[in-house]
Scaffold this motif. Structure first.
Motif, PDB file in Angstrom:
ATOM      1  N   ALA A  11      -1.389  11.088   0.517  1.00  0.00           N
ATOM      2  CA  ALA A  11      -2.011  11.077   1.851  1.00  0.00           C
ATOM      3  C   ALA A  11      -0.886  10.808   2.855  1.00  0.00           C
ATOM      4  O   ALA A  11      -0.084  11.696   3.130  1.00  0.00           O
ATOM      5  CB  ALA A  11      -3.111  10.028   1.944  1.00  0.00           C
ATOM      6  N   HIS A  12      -0.784   9.570   3.318  1.00  0.00           N
ATOM      7  CA  HIS A  12       0.269   9.157   4.256  1.00  0.00           C
ATOM      8  C   HIS A  12       1.638   9.220   3.574  1.00  0.00           C
ATOM      9  O   HIS A  12       2.664   9.487   4.209  1.00  0.00           O
ATOM     10  CB  HIS A  12      -0.077   7.743   4.725  1.00  0.00           C
ATOM     11  CG  HIS A  12       0.924   7.074   5.591  1.00  0.00           C
ATOM     12  ND1 HIS A  12       1.289   7.535   6.825  1.00  0.00           N
ATOM     13  CD2 HIS A  12       1.636   5.930   5.409  1.00  0.00           C
ATOM     14  CE1 HIS A  12       2.184   6.712   7.358  1.00  0.00           C
ATOM     15  NE2 HIS A  12       2.413   5.735   6.522  1.00  0.00           N
ATOM     16  N   THR A  13       1.666   8.940   2.271  1.00  0.00           N
ATOM     17  CA  THR A  13       2.879   9.061   1.447  1.00  0.00           C
ATOM     18  C   THR A  13       2.455   9.535   0.051  1.00  0.00           C
ATOM     19  O   THR A  13       1.272   9.726  -0.199  1.00  0.00           O
ATOM     20  CB  THR A  13       3.594   7.704   1.266  1.00  0.00           C
ATOM     21  OG1 THR A  13       2.805   6.870   0.402  1.00  0.00           O
ATOM     22  CG2 THR A  13       3.810   6.981   2.598  1.00  0.00           C
TER      23      THR A  13
ATOM     24  N   THR B 101       0.827  -1.219   0.000  1.00  0.00           N
ATOM     25  CA  THR B 101       0.000   0.000   0.000  1.00  0.00           C
ATOM     26  C   THR B 101       0.859   1.266   0.000  1.00  0.00           C
ATOM     27  O   THR B 101       0.383   2.327  -0.366  1.00  0.00           O
ATOM     28  CB  THR B 101      -0.951   0.045   1.216  1.00  0.00           C
ATOM     29  OG1 THR B 101      -0.152  -0.051   2.411  1.00  0.00           O
ATOM     30  CG2 THR B 101      -1.966  -1.093   1.168  1.00  0.00           C
ATOM     31  N   HIS B 102       2.126   1.150   0.419  1.00  0.00           N
ATOM     32  CA  HIS B 102       3.087   2.266   0.350  1.00  0.00           C
ATOM     33  C   HIS B 102       4.484   1.740   0.656  1.00  0.00           C
ATOM     34  O   HIS B 102       4.656   0.538   0.855  1.00  0.00           O
ATOM     35  CB  HIS B 102       2.673   3.430   1.256  1.00  0.00           C
ATOM     36  CG  HIS B 102       2.573   3.098   2.724  1.00  0.00           C
ATOM     37  ND1 HIS B 102       1.576   2.296   3.245  1.00  0.00           N
ATOM     38  CD2 HIS B 102       3.349   3.452   3.784  1.00  0.00           C
ATOM     39  CE1 HIS B 102       1.737   2.198   4.556  1.00  0.00           C
ATOM     40  NE2 HIS B 102       2.810   2.872   4.906  1.00  0.00           N
ATOM     41  N   HIS B 103       5.474   2.643   0.658  1.00  0.00           N
ATOM     42  CA  HIS B 103       6.872   2.206   0.700  1.00  0.00           C
ATOM     43  C   HIS B 103       7.439   1.899   2.091  1.00  0.00           C
ATOM     44  O   HIS B 103       8.582   1.468   2.195  1.00  0.00           O
ATOM     45  CB  HIS B 103       7.759   3.279   0.046  1.00  0.00           C
ATOM     46  CG  HIS B 103       7.844   4.549   0.860  1.00  0.00           C
ATOM     47  ND1 HIS B 103       6.849   5.505   0.844  1.00  0.00           N
ATOM     48  CD2 HIS B 103       8.783   5.002   1.718  1.00  0.00           C
ATOM     49  CE1 HIS B 103       7.188   6.492   1.662  1.00  0.00           C
ATOM     50  NE2 HIS B 103       8.351   6.217   2.201  1.00  0.00           N
ATOM     51  N   HIS B 104       6.704   2.169   3.156  1.00  0.00           N
ATOM     52  CA  HIS B 104       7.282   2.000   4.497  1.00  0.00           C
ATOM     53  C   HIS B 104       7.649   0.545   4.800  1.00  0.00           C
ATOM     54  O   HIS B 104       7.003  -0.384   4.323  1.00  0.00           O
ATOM     55  CB  HIS B 104       6.309   2.521   5.567  1.00  0.00           C
ATOM     56  CG  HIS B 104       6.249   4.021   5.589  1.00  0.00           C
ATOM     57  ND1 HIS B 104       5.166   4.719   6.044  1.00  0.00           N
ATOM     58  CD2 HIS B 104       7.158   4.939   5.188  1.00  0.00           C
ATOM     59  CE1 HIS B 104       5.420   6.014   5.935  1.00  0.00           C
ATOM     60  NE2 HIS B 104       6.614   6.178   5.416  1.00  0.00           N
ATOM     61  N   GLY B 105       8.667   0.413   5.669  1.00  0.00           N
ATOM     62  CA  GLY B 105       9.225  -0.905   5.968  1.00  0.00           C
ATOM     63  C   GLY B 105       8.215  -1.929   6.436  1.00  0.00           C
ATOM     64  O   GLY B 105       8.262  -3.096   6.037  1.00  0.00           O
ATOM     65  N   ASP B 106       7.289  -1.489   7.281  1.00  0.00           N
ATOM     66  CA  ASP B 106       6.320  -2.443   7.824  1.00  0.00           C
ATOM     67  C   ASP B 106       5.254  -2.826   6.793  1.00  0.00           C
ATOM     68  O   ASP B 106       4.366  -3.619   7.093  1.00  0.00           O
ATOM     69  CB  ASP B 106       5.679  -1.880   9.108  1.00  0.00           C
ATOM     70  CG  ASP B 106       5.051  -0.517   8.917  1.00  0.00           C
ATOM     71  OD1 ASP B 106       5.564   0.279   8.113  1.00  0.00           O
ATOM     72  OD2 ASP B 106       4.035  -0.242   9.583  1.00  0.00           O
ATOM     73  N   HIS B 107       5.340  -2.243   5.611  1.00  0.00           N
ATOM     74  CA  HIS B 107       4.386  -2.585   4.540  1.00  0.00           C
ATOM     75  C   HIS B 107       5.064  -3.138   3.287  1.00  0.00           C
ATOM     76  O   HIS B 107       4.388  -3.662   2.406  1.00  0.00           O
ATOM     77  CB  HIS B 107       3.549  -1.352   4.157  1.00  0.00           C
ATOM     78  CG  HIS B 107       2.715  -0.848   5.290  1.00  0.00           C
ATOM     79  ND1 HIS B 107       1.371  -1.117   5.421  1.00  0.00           N
ATOM     80  CD2 HIS B 107       3.065  -0.124   6.390  1.00  0.00           C
ATOM     81  CE1 HIS B 107       0.922  -0.566   6.542  1.00  0.00           C
ATOM     82  NE2 HIS B 107       1.925   0.037   7.144  1.00  0.00           N
ATOM     83  N   ALA B 108       6.390  -2.969   3.188  1.00  0.00           N
ATOM     84  CA  ALA B 108       7.062  -3.353   1.941  1.00  0.00           C
ATOM     85  C   ALA B 108       8.366  -4.129   2.123  1.00  0.00           C
ATOM     86  O   ALA B 108       8.868  -4.711   1.168  1.00  0.00           O
ATOM     87  CB  ALA B 108       7.338  -2.094   1.103  1.00  0.00           C
TER      88      ALA B 108
ATOM     89  N   GLY C  25      -4.309   0.703   3.707  1.00  0.00           N
ATOM     90  CA  GLY C  25      -2.939   0.978   4.137  1.00  0.00           C
ATOM     91  C   GLY C  25      -2.984   2.053   5.218  1.00  0.00           C
ATOM     92  O   GLY C  25      -4.019   2.234   5.872  1.00  0.00           O
ATOM     93  N   ASP C  26      -1.903   2.797   5.394  1.00  0.00           N
ATOM     94  CA  ASP C  26      -1.849   3.784   6.476  1.00  0.00           C
ATOM     95  C   ASP C  26      -2.504   5.119   6.118  1.00  0.00           C
ATOM     96  O   ASP C  26      -2.442   6.069   6.904  1.00  0.00           O
ATOM     97  CB  ASP C  26      -0.391   4.023   6.908  1.00  0.00           C
ATOM     98  CG  ASP C  26       0.178   2.816   7.627  1.00  0.00           C
ATOM     99  OD1 ASP C  26      -0.563   1.819   7.823  1.00  0.00           O
ATOM    100  OD2 ASP C  26       1.373   2.849   7.987  1.00  0.00           O
ATOM    101  N   ALA C  27      -3.140   5.200   4.938  1.00  0.00           N
ATOM    102  CA  ALA C  27      -3.930   6.399   4.626  1.00  0.00           C
ATOM    103  C   ALA C  27      -5.075   6.511   5.618  1.00  0.00           C
ATOM    104  O   ALA C  27      -5.610   7.592   5.857  1.00  0.00           O
ATOM    105  CB  ALA C  27      -4.462   6.323   3.198  1.00  0.00           C
TER     106      ALA C  27
HETATM  107 ZN    ZN Z   1       3.344   3.745   6.927  1.00  0.00          ZN
END
Ligand code: ZN
Length: 335
Positions: free
Chosen positions: A180-182, A92-99, A199-201
């Motif tokens: 949004a979040h990213t 859903t985005h590039h952050h470590g806990d998601h990718a 995702g974190d949006a």
């Molecule tokens: Zn995030």
């Protein structure tokens, strides 16, 4: 005592959540509709994000790559409900806990998918991977064994506005509504079941990290997502909610911006000094009180800077936010 406390907290969840999900718990697979699953990750203990997966006729699509340890936790749970191969993992985005779990998915036969902005964000922050100085991955690897033992694998299947998976029974639309979040936020929308993975949006609790986003754009992006008419919203962190969850998240940023706007012409030190009052004002609003959390000072600073202000002295809040973000995502785990 423990069970009493537990009952009390479940009871309070029941007030804000639709009844079918009132007993939602971390690390447990929830069936949202035939072939559609949600799994709330262990954020506090392991820094894991939430996951979802949909079983199509020929394959499984997973929502969010999680950390490597999160991916490894989910794979057996997917295999327990289907023997279809896992073909796609949607970040859903590039952050470590998601990718950061992408390589685990690839090793299990899946292709990581994301909105094209995810690659742009990775080029900006994952400088180590792209041949520059050590970036976020290397930093995270210092604290997380699962990251240290894996490698960054950026998504290789990209879309701009949307990408559709449809086998005649299930349909998932991966959608991008803007920043949004990213800058690379993607949503997964199931129009038949009216289920939205955000995702974190959109989160459900005090988990808004604003460092890579834009709170003004965030409100607009959530407005576009609300137009889908979701009945069930699966956030990036925290328990599953109804369609109202999007409005709650949006209201949090509307109210935060309203408070900061009153102080937009003041000096950074004055705004920083006013953080406790702003916090109190938001905590009084029942609908959004649960969003007020550890990143609060950094959120106020972020909005103030977006409105033309200068960062707080020595940008301590920003540093704290990075630190807290890392901790919230399990960087304090020494394993
Ligand atoms: Zn995030």
């Amino acid at each position: 005592m423990t069970s009493l406390l537990r009952c009390a907290s479940l009871w309070s969840f029941a007030l804000v959540l639709p009844t079918p999900f009132a007993l939602a718990e971390v690390n447990k697979v929830e069936t949202l509709a035939p072939g559609v699953y949600f799994h709330e990750g262990d954020l506090k203990g392991k820094g894991h994000c939430n996951n979802g997966w949909v079983v199509f006729e020929d394959y499984v699509l997973v929502i969010d790559g999680n950390f490597p340890s999160g991916a490894k936790e989910i794979i057996p749970k997917i295999k327990a409900v289907t023997d279809k191969p896992i073909r796609f993992a949607f970040d859903t985005h590039h952050h470590g806990d998601h990718a950061y779990g992408n390589l685990v998915w690839v090793e299990n036969g899946a292709t990581p998918v994301a909105q094209a902005g995810v690659i742009e964000e990775m080029m900006k922050y994952e400088t180590g991977y792209y041949g520059g100085k050590p970036g976020r991955w290397e930093n995270e690897a210092k604290n997380r064994k699962d990251v240290a033992e894996s490698k960054l694998k950026p998504p290789t299947l990209l879309f701009n506005r949307d990408m559709i998976f449809d086998d005649g029974r299930h349909r998932i639309e991966l959608l991008h509504f803007g920043t949004a979040h990213t800058r690379g936020d993607g949503f997964a929308w199931l129009p038949k079941e009216k289920i939205l993975f955000t995702g974190d949006a959109c989160v459900n609790g005090p988990y808004n990290y604003t460092g890579d986003g834009d709170t003004g754009e965030w409100i607009k992006t959530l407005e576009a997502a609300r137009k889908l008419g979701a009945k069930v919203v699966c956030p990036g962190h925290g328990p599953v909610g109804t369609g109202e969850l999007l409005a709650d998240q949006q209201t949090y940023f509307v109210e935060l911006r309203k408070q900061v706007k009153k102080l937009a012409r003041k000096k950074p030190s004055d705004v920083q000094a006013a953080v406790p009052q702003i916090k109190e004002a938001l905590q009084k609003q029942q609908r959004i009180a649960r969003y007020v959390g550890d990143f609060f000072t950094a959120q106020v600073e972020k909005v103030y800077v977006e409105m033309g202000g200068k960062p707080f002295s020595s940008s301590k809040a920003g540093g704290d936010e990075q630190e807290q973000h890392a901790q919230a995502h399990g960087a304090d785990l020494k394993r």
